[in-house]
Design a protein around this motif. Structure first.
Motif, PDB file in Angstrom:
ATOM      1  N   VAL A 205      56.199   8.586  72.108  1.00 50.34           N
ATOM      2  CA  VAL A 205      57.542   7.988  71.642  1.00 50.34           C
ATOM      3  C   VAL A 205      57.306   7.247  70.163  1.00 50.34           C
ATOM      4  CG1 VAL A 205      59.394   6.357  72.352  1.00 50.34           C
ATOM      5  CG2 VAL A 205      58.131   7.834  74.052  1.00 50.34           C
TER       6      VAL A 205
ATOM      7  N   GLY B 125      57.479   9.779  67.717  1.00 51.75           N
ATOM      8  CA  GLY B 125      58.633  10.307  67.618  1.00 51.75           C
ATOM      9  C   GLY B 125      59.666   9.595  66.844  1.00 51.75           C
TER      10      GLY B 125
ATOM     11  N   ASP C 134      61.069   9.730  62.656  1.00 51.51           N
ATOM     12  CA  ASP C 134      62.549   9.517  62.638  1.00 51.51           C
ATOM     13  C   ASP C 134      62.689   8.452  61.601  1.00 51.51           C
ATOM     14  OD1 ASP C 134      63.185  11.609  64.392  1.00 51.51           O
ATOM     15  OD2 ASP C 134      63.799  10.159  66.116  1.00 51.51           O
TER      16      ASP C 134
ATOM     17  N   TRP D  12      63.109  10.610  76.981  1.00 49.08           N
ATOM     18  CA  TRP D  12      62.875   9.816  75.848  1.00 49.08           C
ATOM     19  C   TRP D  12      63.640  10.348  74.583  1.00 49.08           C
ATOM     20  CZ3 TRP D  12      60.849   5.231  76.057  1.00 49.08           C
ATOM     21  CH2 TRP D  12      59.874   4.913  76.847  1.00 49.08           C
ATOM     22  N   GLN D  13      63.375  11.712  74.383  1.00 47.66           N
ATOM     23  CA  GLN D  13      64.535  12.224  73.554  1.00 47.66           C
ATOM     24  C   GLN D  13      65.717  11.690  73.390  1.00 47.66           C
ATOM     25  OE1 GLN D  13      62.690  13.878  70.812  1.00 47.66           O
ATOM     26  NE2 GLN D  13      64.559  13.131  70.005  1.00 47.66           N
ATOM     27  N   GLU D  14      66.676  11.811  74.558  1.00 49.48           N
ATOM     28  CA  GLU D  14      67.921  11.257  74.450  1.00 49.48           C
ATOM     29  C   GLU D  14      67.871   9.758  73.977  1.00 49.48           C
ATOM     30  OE1 GLU D  14      69.695  11.804  78.387  1.00 49.48           O
ATOM     31  OE2 GLU D  14      71.566  10.583  77.827  1.00 49.48           O
TER      32      GLU D  14
ATOM     33  N   ASP E  71      67.305   9.705  70.320  1.00 44.63           N
ATOM     34  CA  ASP E  71      68.806  10.187  69.816  1.00 44.63           C
ATOM     35  C   ASP E  71      69.748   9.088  69.556  1.00 44.63           C
ATOM     36  OD1 ASP E  71      67.261  12.563  69.378  1.00 44.63           O
ATOM     37  OD2 ASP E  71      68.264  13.774  70.856  1.00 44.63           O
TER      38      ASP E  71
END
Length: 174
Positions: free
Chosen positions: A22, A25, A29, A160-162, A165
């Motif tokens: 995470v 990621g 970003d 995690w991606q949500e 985002d």
């Protein structure tokens, strides 16, 4: 482009073990990540703390500093608290700041720092009447609470991606 600072906070629940991925990621970003843990989460990751500090470039924190000590982190542009356990969600909503993580996220509300949380609570605890009251309290205070299916605590299915985002969306408005 200036660097944005994300405070990534986590409680002790199985998705915690994905925290390095995470962090990577969030860094991809464009976030400078500062990792804060509840005391139990720090104990769960004890053997990884030095490596996580290297990965983030910031000390990993789980305790309040002493009076008069300088802050070790830059001010946050956004906060993500995930996974957030039943205890952490309720303590936060009730303003019980006995841990570093809960104290900082409580202050984030008062400072207007965009904040996202993803509870990780089993079905039995979701049915406890205080939990929904706490979620509504946090939402009423402006926290983006991504509360999906009860029991979303399995590491493989944790959103995690949500969450990242959502942090991108709220961080862009900051």
């Amino acid at each position: 482009m200036s660097t944005r600072t994300l405070y990534l906070f986590a409680s002790a629940a199985p998705p915690l073990f994905d925290v390095a991925r995470v962090i990577e990621g969030a860094q991809a970003d464009g976030w400078d990540v500062c990792l804060g843990l509840t005391p139990t989460a720090a104990r769960w990751l004890a053997e990884s703390l030095d490596g996580l500090a290297v990965l983030t470039g910031n000390p990993v924190r789980w305790e309040y500093g002493l009076p008069g000590q300088p802050d070790l982190w830059p001010a946050p542009d956004a906060v993500l608290l995930a996974p957030a356990t039943f205890n952490t969600v309720n303590s936060w909503a009730l303003g019980l700041t006995g841990t570093f993580v809960v104290g900082v996220v409580a202050e984030a509300i008062g400072k207007g720092v965009p904040t996202v949380t993803v509870p990780c609570v089993n079905e039995a605890l979701v049915r406890h009447p205080q939990f929904e009251r706490s979620v509504e309290t946090l939402r009423g205070a402006g926290v983006a609470v991504l509360h999906g299916e009860p029991g979303q605590g399995e590491a493989a299915g944790f959103p995690w991606q949500e969450a990242l985002d959502a942090v991108g969306r709220v961080g862009a408005r900051a």
